[in-house]
Design a protein around this motif. Sequence first.
Motif, PDB file in Angstrom:
ATOM      1  N   UNK A  45       0.842  -1.199   0.000  1.00 48.23           N
ATOM      2  CA  UNK A  45       0.000   0.000   0.000  1.00 48.23           C
ATOM      3  C   UNK A  45       0.871   1.241   0.000  1.00 48.23           C
ATOM      4  N   UNK A  46       0.444   2.234  -0.796  1.00 54.30           N
ATOM      5  CA  UNK A  46       1.194   3.478  -0.940  1.00 54.30           C
ATOM      6  C   UNK A  46       0.278   4.674  -0.699  1.00 54.30           C
ATOM      7  N   UNK A  47       0.887   5.764  -0.215  1.00 51.56           N
ATOM      8  CA  UNK A  47       0.176   7.017   0.054  1.00 51.56           C
ATOM      9  C   UNK A  47       0.825   8.115  -0.786  1.00 51.56           C
ATOM     10  N   UNK A  48       0.003   9.006  -1.327  1.00 51.59           N
ATOM     11  CA  UNK A  48       0.506  10.169  -2.053  1.00 51.59           C
ATOM     12  C   UNK A  48       0.019  11.435  -1.344  1.00 51.59           C
ATOM     13  N   UNK A  49       0.948  12.325  -1.088  1.00 49.06           N
ATOM     14  CA  UNK A  49       0.633  13.604  -0.453  1.00 49.06           C
ATOM     15  C   UNK A  49       0.507  14.731  -1.478  1.00 49.06           C
ATOM     16  N   UNK A  50       0.790  14.414  -2.755  1.00 54.47           N
ATOM     17  CA  UNK A  50       0.820  15.473  -3.778  1.00 54.47           C
ATOM     18  C   UNK A  50      -0.054  15.133  -4.988  1.00 54.47           C
ATOM     19  N   UNK A  51      -1.208  14.534  -4.718  1.00 56.65           N
ATOM     20  CA  UNK A  51      -2.155  14.255  -5.788  1.00 56.65           C
ATOM     21  C   UNK A  51      -1.735  13.169  -6.758  1.00 56.65           C
ATOM     22  N   UNK A  52      -0.819  12.298  -6.363  1.00 59.46           N
ATOM     23  CA  UNK A  52      -0.394  11.187  -7.211  1.00 59.46           C
ATOM     24  C   UNK A  52       0.884  11.432  -7.996  1.00 59.46           C
ATOM     25  N   UNK A  53       1.536  12.582  -7.797  1.00 55.85           N
ATOM     26  CA  UNK A  53       2.797  12.852  -8.495  1.00 55.85           C
ATOM     27  C   UNK A  53       3.918  11.958  -7.966  1.00 55.85           C
ATOM     28  N   UNK A  54       3.886  11.640  -6.676  1.00 58.90           N
ATOM     29  CA  UNK A  54       4.870  10.735  -6.080  1.00 58.90           C
ATOM     30  C   UNK A  54       4.170   9.885  -5.023  1.00 58.90           C
ATOM     31  N   UNK A  55       4.740   8.723  -4.763  1.00 65.09           N
ATOM     32  CA  UNK A  55       4.140   7.762  -3.843  1.00 65.09           C
ATOM     33  C   UNK A  55       5.170   7.281  -2.848  1.00 65.09           C
ATOM     34  N   UNK A  56       4.720   6.984  -1.613  1.00 58.84           N
ATOM     35  CA  UNK A  56       5.592   6.371  -0.612  1.00 58.84           C
ATOM     36  C   UNK A  56       4.821   5.267   0.098  1.00 58.84           C
ATOM     37  N   UNK A  57       5.550   4.310   0.626  1.00 58.59           N
ATOM     38  CA  UNK A  57       4.911   3.189   1.324  1.00 58.59           C
ATOM     39  C   UNK A  57       4.113   3.696   2.516  1.00 58.59           C
ATOM     40  N   UNK A  58       2.935   3.131   2.706  1.00 62.01           N
ATOM     41  CA  UNK A  58       2.143   3.428   3.900  1.00 62.01           C
ATOM     42  C   UNK A  58       2.897   2.900   5.117  1.00 62.01           C
TER      43      UNK A  58
END
Length: 114
Positions: A45-58
């Motif tokens: 699972x990944x979370x994006x803080x910038x509307x999907x421009x970049x992703x990081x692991x939850x």
Amino acid sequence: MNGWPVFNQTVETPSVLKQPKAAAAGGAVTFTATAGGTPGPVAVWEISYDGGASWQRADHQPVTKRTDEGSYRSTLEVSSGTYSDAGLLVRAVFRNAHGKAATDAVGFPAPPGR
């Protein structure tokens, strides 16, 4: 085959069977996604803080479980207060030895009263 063993080496890259949807209940938000593939894929699972421009692991990675139907399901549960900023997105990336498949990105529901 003249007595030689025969092996079934079926290979299937992961495919998303059910996209995640946000469900809020009791102070938590859950997202469930389902995929198929051989060998069985594992969700990250990944979370994006910038509307999907970049992703990081939850922060929390749940176990991916095989269902009775032979697909693979993973449910991410997040405390409602953990990701309080509006506009955050979540997705699951299912992977096995032969490839990967990402679900659509889905947003967190608005807190009650907003």
